[in-house]
Enzyme design. Structure first.
Site, PDB file in Angstrom:
ATOM      1  N   THR A 196       0.870  -1.169   0.000  1.00 48.01           N
ATOM      2  CA  THR A 196       0.000   0.000   0.000  1.00 48.01           C
ATOM      3  C   THR A 196       0.908   1.221   0.000  1.00 48.01           C
ATOM      4  OG1 THR A 196      -1.476  -1.221   1.486  1.00 48.01           O
ATOM      5  CG2 THR A 196      -1.915   1.110   1.235  1.00 48.01           C
ATOM      6  N   ARG A 224     -12.837  -8.761  -3.280  1.00 45.05           N
ATOM      7  CA  ARG A 224     -12.405  -8.391  -1.928  1.00 45.05           C
ATOM      8  C   ARG A 224     -11.912  -6.951  -1.876  1.00 45.05           C
ATOM      9  NH1 ARG A 224      -7.126  -6.696   0.384  1.00 45.05           N
ATOM     10  NH2 ARG A 224      -7.138  -7.340   2.586  1.00 45.05           N
ATOM     11  N   GLY A 247      -1.178  -2.948   5.836  1.00 40.84           N
ATOM     12  CA  GLY A 247      -1.078  -4.227   6.506  1.00 40.84           C
ATOM     13  C   GLY A 247      -2.221  -5.144   6.130  1.00 40.84           C
TER      14      GLY A 247
END
Length: 347
Positions: A196, A224, A247
């Site tokens: 990310t 998802r 995370g």
């Protein structure tokens, strides 16, 4: 009031305004996770160079007196354009062989926010998230609808092939092979949950902003969506705190991690390094998750805890010099006594 006294009064007001001006700060991350020291020197150099450029481009906005959101989007755009990061150009592949991206932004002073999820053709999802915040009555748009809005707003759309990189393709092939060999399910493989980019900024007016962008999880299925585009989970800002997480998204969603950090800072008056570490290094690992985050408070205090092998991270402040770190033994401005350490089982 006589002219001379008026001049003195105006001068005093000007001095007071300058005295209370805030020193701008920008903090960024490029993802936490399994970051080994066997990274090639060329790749490490490229990563550090991209992080430095993101800091410089974002901080230029702050030095020019622009709002924090300008610094956030400028910095994240650099990282989205670099294939070394799991966002934009370097996004990972889903189980179906697509690149599916999410992003969010939030301004702390107004609590305005915008996010997008599941987009396939948006060159810079962070710019589309900002357009949702500024030019729509909504907070989150997804999929084809988000891309239709992007077209209306003049946001750059590209052919999906733009996002294909050989490194991500090979990672996807490996994941498919593991699927066929019935290796542990992805939910048990934490290496797939990281990647990310994000930024938090404090501008000269004392306002905060946060933004996060991601390519999601390698081999993900069924549309998802992780924490990055969910306001309060992976991205949040209020008048006293701004957070961007990276995370295992399911745990950041379940703990509403970014919001919880900011509530600890703004409601309980906890120092931002302690508040961030309590959530990232204690609460999330206690549930079985891991990752990292960057956080910034209205006084310019920085936190960037993580409980993985490393986290691409950087900051720039009053010295105007970009500082970049990758591994867990590199210094950062939040290192100090009294911050909860990560549980040893997650190191």
């Amino acid at each position: 009031m006589k002219p001379f006294r008026l001049l003195i009064a105006l001068t005093a007001l000007g001095i007071a305004a300058m005295t209370h001006a805030t020193t701008p700060v920008l903090v960024i991350h490029g993802g936490a996770g399994v970051i080994k020291r066997d990274m090639s020197p060329a790749k490490e150099k490229a990563v550090r160079a991209a992080m430095s450029k993101a800091l410089q481009d974002g901080y230029a906005q702050l030095k020019a007196g622009k709002p924090a959101i300008d610094a956030v989007t400028a910095a994240i755009t650099v990282l989205e354009d670099d294939p070394n990061f799991n966002a934009g150009r370097g996004s990972v592949f889903t189980h179906d062989g697509k690149n599916e991206m999410d992003a969010a932004v939030m301004e702390g002073d107004s609590l305005s926010a915008g996010s997008v999820a599941g987009v396939h053709r948006v060159k810079n999802p962070i710019l589309l998230a900002r357009a949702v915040m500024e030019h729509s009555p909504h907070v989150m748009l997804i999929g084809d609808g988000a891309e239709a809005f992007a077209k209306e707003q003049g946001i750059t759309l590209v052919d999906p092939s733009y996002f294909r990189t050989d490194e991500r393709w090979q990672q996807w092939q490996k994941a498919l092979k593991e699927d066929n060999e019935k290796k542990p399910h992805a939910n048990q493989d934490t290496t797939k949950h990281f990647g990310t980019v994000g930024a938090v900024a404090l501008d000269s007016a004392g306002h905060l902003a946060a933004g996060t962008s991601t390519g999601g999880m390698t081999d993900k299925r069924w549309g998802r969506v992780g924490d990055s585009p969910i306001i309060g989970a992976g991205t949040y800002a209020n008048a006293k705190c701004a957070v961007s997480g990276t995370g295992w998204g399911e745990f950041y969603i379940r703990t509403v991690a970014a919001h919880e950090i900011c509530m600890k800072v703004s409601m309980l008056d906890e120092p931002v390094p302690r508040a961030t570490a309590e959530v990232i290094n204690q609460e999330i690992p206690s549930m079985g998750g891991n990752g990292g985050a960057i956080a910034l408070d209205a006084d310019g205090n920085i936190a960037m805890p993580f409980n993985t092998d490393g986290m691409f991270r950087g900051w720039i402040g009053a010295d105007g010099v970009p500082h970049v770190a990758i591994y867990d033994d590199e210094p950062d401005p939040s290192n100090h006594l009294g911050v909860p350490a990560a549980p040893s089982s997650t190191q």
